[in-house]
Design a protein around this motif. Sequence first.
Motif, PDB file in Angstrom:
ATOM      1  N   VAL A 187      49.941  44.181  32.781  1.00  9.06           N
ATOM      2  CA  VAL A 187      49.444  42.780  32.360  1.00  9.06           C
ATOM      3  C   VAL A 187      48.141  42.447  33.325  1.00  9.06           C
ATOM      4  O   VAL A 187      47.255  41.958  32.859  1.00  9.06           O
ATOM      5  CB  VAL A 187      50.613  41.773  32.753  1.00  9.06           C
ATOM      6  N   ASN A 188      48.487  43.083  34.693  1.00 15.54           N
ATOM      7  CA  ASN A 188      47.115  42.632  35.655  1.00 15.54           C
ATOM      8  C   ASN A 188      46.622  44.034  35.890  1.00 15.54           C
ATOM      9  O   ASN A 188      45.763  43.838  36.951  1.00 15.54           O
ATOM     10  CB  ASN A 188      47.738  42.113  36.863  1.00 15.54           C
ATOM     11  N   GLY A 189      46.573  45.081  35.312  1.00 16.31           N
ATOM     12  CA  GLY A 189      45.626  46.232  35.371  1.00 16.31           C
ATOM     13  C   GLY A 189      46.278  47.178  36.108  1.00 16.31           C
ATOM     14  O   GLY A 189      45.537  48.279  36.198  1.00 16.31           O
ATOM     15  N   SER A 190      47.472  47.273  36.827  1.00 20.83           N
ATOM     16  CA  SER A 190      48.071  48.142  37.676  1.00 20.83           C
ATOM     17  C   SER A 190      49.039  48.950  37.121  1.00 20.83           C
ATOM     18  O   SER A 190      49.599  48.542  35.902  1.00 20.83           O
ATOM     19  CB  SER A 190      48.469  47.652  38.998  1.00 20.83           C
ATOM     20  N   VAL A 191      49.608  49.745  37.730  1.00 17.53           N
ATOM     21  CA  VAL A 191      50.828  50.635  37.397  1.00 17.53           C
ATOM     22  C   VAL A 191      51.922  49.650  37.446  1.00 17.53           C
ATOM     23  O   VAL A 191      51.974  48.809  38.148  1.00 17.53           O
ATOM     24  CB  VAL A 191      50.999  51.802  38.129  1.00 17.53           C
ATOM     25  N   THR A 245      44.686  45.614  43.769  1.00 18.54           N
ATOM     26  CA  THR A 245      44.404  44.452  44.211  1.00 18.54           C
ATOM     27  C   THR A 245      43.128  44.503  45.077  1.00 18.54           C
ATOM     28  O   THR A 245      42.339  43.786  45.033  1.00 18.54           O
ATOM     29  CB  THR A 245      45.789  43.914  44.909  1.00 18.54           C
ATOM     30  N   THR A 246      43.054  45.620  45.998  1.00 19.03           N
ATOM     31  CA  THR A 246      42.191  45.596  47.087  1.00 19.03           C
ATOM     32  C   THR A 246      40.837  45.807  46.383  1.00 19.03           C
ATOM     33  O   THR A 246      40.031  45.048  46.817  1.00 19.03           O
ATOM     34  CB  THR A 246      42.421  46.747  48.034  1.00 19.03           C
ATOM     35  N   ALA A 247      40.647  46.642  45.466  1.00 17.91           N
ATOM     36  CA  ALA A 247      39.537  47.002  44.650  1.00 17.91           C
ATOM     37  C   ALA A 247      39.051  45.936  43.939  1.00 17.91           C
ATOM     38  O   ALA A 247      37.835  45.515  43.863  1.00 17.91           O
ATOM     39  CB  ALA A 247      39.612  48.209  43.735  1.00 17.91           C
ATOM     40  N   GLU A 363      53.513  42.385  41.923  1.00 18.86           N
ATOM     41  CA  GLU A 363      51.910  42.445  41.695  1.00 18.86           C
ATOM     42  C   GLU A 363      51.364  41.164  41.794  1.00 18.86           C
ATOM     43  O   GLU A 363      50.103  40.845  42.305  1.00 18.86           O
ATOM     44  CB  GLU A 363      51.612  43.113  40.181  1.00 18.86           C
ATOM     45  N   ASP A 364      51.994  39.882  41.528  1.00 18.88           N
ATOM     46  CA  ASP A 364      51.647  38.719  41.630  1.00 18.88           C
ATOM     47  C   ASP A 364      51.645  38.265  43.229  1.00 18.88           C
ATOM     48  O   ASP A 364      50.753  37.864  43.589  1.00 18.88           O
ATOM     49  CB  ASP A 364      52.355  37.567  40.852  1.00 18.88           C
ATOM     50  N   LEU A 371      44.999  37.775  49.263  1.00 18.04           N
ATOM     51  CA  LEU A 371      44.091  36.661  49.549  1.00 18.04           C
ATOM     52  C   LEU A 371      44.105  36.120  50.532  1.00 18.04           C
ATOM     53  O   LEU A 371      43.039  35.427  51.303  1.00 18.04           O
ATOM     54  CB  LEU A 371      44.287  35.818  48.167  1.00 18.04           C
ATOM     55  N   VAL A 372      45.450  35.799  51.182  1.00 17.29           N
ATOM     56  CA  VAL A 372      45.650  35.058  52.333  1.00 17.29           C
ATOM     57  C   VAL A 372      45.323  35.910  53.691  1.00 17.29           C
ATOM     58  O   VAL A 372      44.416  35.361  54.493  1.00 17.29           O
ATOM     59  CB  VAL A 372      47.229  34.872  52.406  1.00 17.29           C
TER      60      VAL A 372
END
Length: 531
Positions: A187-191, A245-247, A363-364, A371-372
């Motif tokens: 859903v968010n692009g990751s595995v 997420t980092t990328a 992943e959420d 972000l934090v």
Amino acid sequence: MCLWDRTPERRRATAWPTAATAAAADEHGRLERGTLHRGVSGVDQGPVPMSADDLAGLKDPMAAVFFQQGQWPMTLEDVLDGLTRADALPVQCVYMISEAGQITPDEAPGLRRDLRFAVTRAAPGADPDLLVSSDPDSAFLQVAAWDPAAQVFNYYMRISPTWVWTGNSWSALAPESRGKGCFDSHVNGSVVMKELRQPWSNWQSMAATIQLPPDDPLRDNPLYQRVIGAERLELTVKGLVSRWTTARLAAVVDDGMVRHPDHLLRQLFTTTTVNLASTSTQSTTVGPDSGDLVLPLGFWLNADALINDLGLPVSAETVPAAPASLYADSLAAFGFRLQERASDFSRQGDTFFAFVIPEAAHEDNDVVRQLVAQGLVPARFAACALMVDFTNPVFSPARSHLMTYVPTEPVPASAWCTDIAAAIVAAAATLPADSPEGEFARNWSLPEARWRSVFAERVDAYLEKAAARIRTTSGFRDCTRLAESRRRAFQAMKLNEFELTLPTTDIPADAPPLRMNEDGTVTAQTDGGSP
């Protein structure tokens, strides 16, 4: 219907409506052998040959070892052997999953077991750059491969007689392809590994062994003989989620501006996807005289985010636990059974590990965590958002409602969260106190020095009340209904592929959605905040 749904070369998803495949057969006949195609659901009308320039631009190991060399592996073994011959990513790990894996063959000899391998390949000392998903017969064959130049996962599926590039991590976030094709799961692009936490339901692991008949030919399969426990795959998947997420954050935050702020904060305010959690207790071992059954912490709140990441000093020493007799009674009272209609299989009781429920997705939480950590979202802002309706860590209409105040255009990184908070607080002035805006405003009014302790006191008080209620018959049955309500929400997702992932109950499918309140009671779901 998209290509992903039409093709017969995919997993036998027993929880999905049967997809027509006649059109897909015609479509397969149009695929050019020896050519990589692109077919991004929601973007492309159908698979079309990829241009030479686009093919050359792919820098992941699947493209480099195979497609750019004119090689087209048609089986799982072809992929793995080809990587080995090319001396590419020599470190291999093999994992196995089956939703029917803990149902003994003698009990259900006609039940299809839908065994799948997940194979990772990595350079020595590094996280994997390639993941392959397939069944032992290679009826379906799918690959996620990391592209270090583009900093994305590229997704591929074999559709005989060739391969199709079905998009990359950014495709998962683009409005036209979001939630379509392979991105209904990625859903968010990751595995993805749904059962990411111990006891890793349905996976071969240190907690459970997948059952095979003594004469099953799979026992002679070299990959089967190398299967290791899912406890290691958990760490791999978490590392790869963090890599993306980092990328992603590096790409969307530039020159002091945050692009697509709504894409980021929907992973704070909404449930974009879930993981599945359960107790570590085998359901068949629970009887009236067993000890207490400790329910998954993710059923009660998003502890990973609030306690582990944001540091709420919660003092509760134990997770709420129920007498085993109440759990055993609930199985009969609500008609729990494992059921797969496609195989005409039904058996009374719960899943192998008791009390499977959806919980907040890793992943959420990882997006919020990073972000934090990068100073893009103040910890106080994240906590104030998560404490709105915090007793409902997934599928909260109240928390989701606050997305109304999140801008969609680029915003200054220095002030975006403060501006969003100000907009919510301003709206709260004219709304009921129990509105989502009202609850966020009360949270936001806490001074920097006190919000952690105040929120921790609320969590402690809630867990104490919930722990008391769950030890009563009515309280436990309410929690059983709530768990089923959340399972129904998960079942509406395409991430729910197999009927045997979850139990079936006699609770009506159209029963009203439920919510947990801070006093430990369960009531009909509303759009308001926490009473």
